[in-house]
Design a protein around this motif. Structure first.
Motif, mmCIF file in Angstrom:
data_model
loop_
_atom_site.group_PDB
_atom_site.id
_atom_site.type_symbol
_atom_site.label_atom_id
_atom_site.label_comp_id
_atom_site.label_asym_id
_atom_site.label_seq_id
_atom_site.Cartn_x
_atom_site.Cartn_y
_atom_site.Cartn_z
ATOM 1 N N LEU A 15 0.991 -1.244 0.134
ATOM 2 C CA LEU A 15 -0.009 -0.231 0.113
ATOM 3 C C LEU A 15 0.923 1.221 0.441
ATOM 4 N N ARG A 16 2.165 1.054 -0.779
ATOM 5 C CA ARG A 16 2.953 2.353 -0.743
ATOM 6 C C ARG A 16 2.361 2.751 -1.656
ATOM 7 N N GLN A 17 3.153 4.230 -2.515
ATOM 8 C CA GLN A 17 3.076 4.445 -3.520
ATOM 9 C C GLN A 17 4.705 4.337 -4.156
ATOM 10 N N PRO A 18 4.708 4.028 -5.410
ATOM 11 C CA PRO A 18 6.288 4.049 -5.564
ATOM 12 C C PRO A 18 7.032 4.262 -6.032
ATOM 13 N N GLY A 19 8.883 4.541 -4.927
ATOM 14 C CA GLY A 19 9.656 4.297 -4.690
ATOM 15 C C GLY A 19 9.241 5.396 -3.742
ATOM 16 N N SER A 20 8.442 5.618 -2.624
ATOM 17 C CA SER A 20 8.092 6.082 -1.247
ATOM 18 C C SER A 20 7.502 5.427 -0.051
ATOM 19 N N LEU A 53 -7.761 2.360 -0.052
ATOM 20 C CA LEU A 53 -9.130 2.146 -0.109
ATOM 21 C C LEU A 53 -9.831 1.979 -0.531
ATOM 22 N N ALA A 54 -9.410 0.963 -1.833
ATOM 23 C CA ALA A 54 -10.252 0.057 -3.371
ATOM 24 C C ALA A 54 -9.724 -1.485 -2.231
ATOM 25 N N ALA A 55 -9.060 -2.041 -1.149
ATOM 26 C CA ALA A 55 -8.662 -2.675 -1.179
ATOM 27 C C ALA A 55 -8.980 -3.794 -1.131
ATOM 28 N N ASP A 56 -9.116 -5.214 -0.235
ATOM 29 C CA ASP A 56 -10.345 -6.459 -0.312
ATOM 30 C C ASP A 56 -10.731 -5.808 1.499
ATOM 31 N N SER A 57 -11.714 -7.112 1.851
ATOM 32 C CA SER A 57 -11.562 -6.266 3.152
ATOM 33 C C SER A 57 -10.495 -6.796 3.930
ATOM 34 N N VAL A 99 -5.296 -3.698 8.442
ATOM 35 C CA VAL A 99 -4.844 -2.077 8.599
ATOM 36 C C VAL A 99 -5.157 -1.819 9.552
ATOM 37 N N ALA A 100 -6.514 -2.143 9.641
ATOM 38 C CA ALA A 100 -7.427 -1.814 10.972
ATOM 39 C C ALA A 100 -6.318 -3.173 12.660
ATOM 40 N N ARG A 101 -6.067 -3.581 12.333
ATOM 41 C CA ARG A 101 -5.460 -4.011 13.362
ATOM 42 C C ARG A 101 -4.532 -3.421 13.752
ATOM 43 N N ALA A 102 -3.320 -3.039 12.967
ATOM 44 C CA ALA A 102 -2.675 -2.333 13.076
ATOM 45 C C ALA A 102 -2.672 -0.232 13.750
#
Length: 356
Positions: free
Chosen positions: A257-262, A271-275, A281-284
């Motif tokens: 879920l990171r932007q390329p090279g960053s 926002l478009a990720a699966d459940s 992410v919610a656990r983190a």
């Protein structure tokens, strides 16, 4: 009991008159006496002193009077007393605005940037356009980077997604104004805006966007830490996708879920990720909230940013229950910085009246 000096009484009267004009914009001496609850002679003397100091001016407007309608009254307002410069430095550019003592934005300029390295060039240009010859008494800066509370310089930390470099906003903006430059992190300003909106005295503000940030408000004040880096949560240890203990920022790399090279988070992809991904992410985030609750003991945790509020239903507040609220203020960093600039500008005018 020692009686207050005449000088002290005069300064108090002058402050009451100034603050009434800041609030009501244009008033007669009779109206000022009614609002401040000062005597008419006291108000008249205060107005005279403030006119001489260049802080108050006769507007030229008059009340109806004469022929049995009573004396004609003159309306007074603040003179051309200067403005405060408000600057926000973020991933999408530099915004510079001037705010007057009434709280009105009298100019605003947004200069986009192609990369963080351009901020040092864009910042003075945006300031020149926003100021446009006005008398600037002070500046307040909101930066989407860690800020050294003692110097106002931006600080480079590992994994900060928006690295401007060794930028010193105080030095850059000093030529444009006659007073101080106050610099703080954008999440701290956002927390101050939320505090003003909600009135909650003790809370943690969690910002979840391209970057990760936190501010702790305790007893109505933002706690910045020794060097100003409190709330830099990227390296706080939390729960990884497979249940392992990892730094918070690493979770997003593991989930792609990171932007390329960053290290910046790809908000659209998140926002478009699966459940399953969103659950990880919610656990983190829940692990981060647990740390905040354990160490800071806030009344509530306010969650802001482009993707944080959407996960409120899945975030846990263990080890003890407390309310999780979505942030309520639009443009919170700009709003918090603007409110601080207005307050400081008004205080500067009061100080100017005492020193005149």
């Amino acid at each position: 009991m020692t009686k207050p000096s005449q000088e002290l009484l005069r300064s108090i009267s002058d402050e009451h008159v100034l603050r009434a004009l800041m609030m009501w914009r244009s008033l007669t001496r009779a109206q000022l006496a009614e609002i401040t609850e000062l005597s008419k002679p006291t108000v008249s003397e205060s107005v005279r002193r403030l006119e001489e100091a260049g802080l108050v001016a006769d507007t030229g407007e008059r009340t109806p009077g004469g022929r049995g309608k009573g004396r004609v009254g003159s309306f007074y307002s603040l003179a051309d007393v200067g403005v405060a410069l408000v600057v926000t430095i973020s991933h999408d550019g530099v915004t510079a605005a001037c705010v007057d003592a009434y709280g009105d934005t009298v100019s605003r300029v947004h200069s986009p940037i192609g990369s963080p390295s351009e901020v040092g060039v864009v910042l003075p240009v945006a300031a020149v356009e926003a100021v446009a010859g006005q008398h600037v008494r002070l500046a307040v800066v909101s930066a989407a980077d860690p800020v050294d509370r003692h110097t106002g310089r931006l600080v480079q930390l590992p994994d900060s997604p928006f690295l401007v470099g060794a930028l010193d906003p105080v030095e850059v903006l000093r030529p444009f104004l006659s007073g101080p430059v106050i610099v703080d992190n954008d999440v701290n300003w956002a927390a101050q805006a939320e505090h003003a909106a909600t009135g909650i005295s003790d809370f943690a503000y969690l910002y979840l966007g391209e970057g990760l940030g936190c501010a702790v408000v305790s007893d109505d004040a933002v706690r910045r830490g020794h060097s100003g880096l409190a709330g830099e949560i990227s390296h706080l240890i939390t729960v990884g996708p497979s249940g392992e203990a990892v730094p918070f920022i690493e979770v997003f790399g593991m989930l792609g879920l990171r932007q390329p090279g960053s290290t910046a988070i790809d908000v659209a992809r998140l926002l478009a990720a699966d459940s399953r991904t969103l659950d990880a992410v919610a656990r983190a985030v829940s692990g981060v909230v647990t740390a905040l609750v354990t160490l800071a003991d806030p009344e509530v945790v306010v969650v802001g940013g482009p993707w944080g509020p959407g996960l409120l239903h899945a975030i846990s507040s263990a080890p003890r229950p407390l309310d999780l609220l979505a942030a309520s203020v639009e443009e919170p960093s700009l709003g918090g910085a603007s409110a601080a600039a207005l307050e400081r500008l008004r205080t500067a005018l009061v100080e100017a009246s005492r020193n005149s």
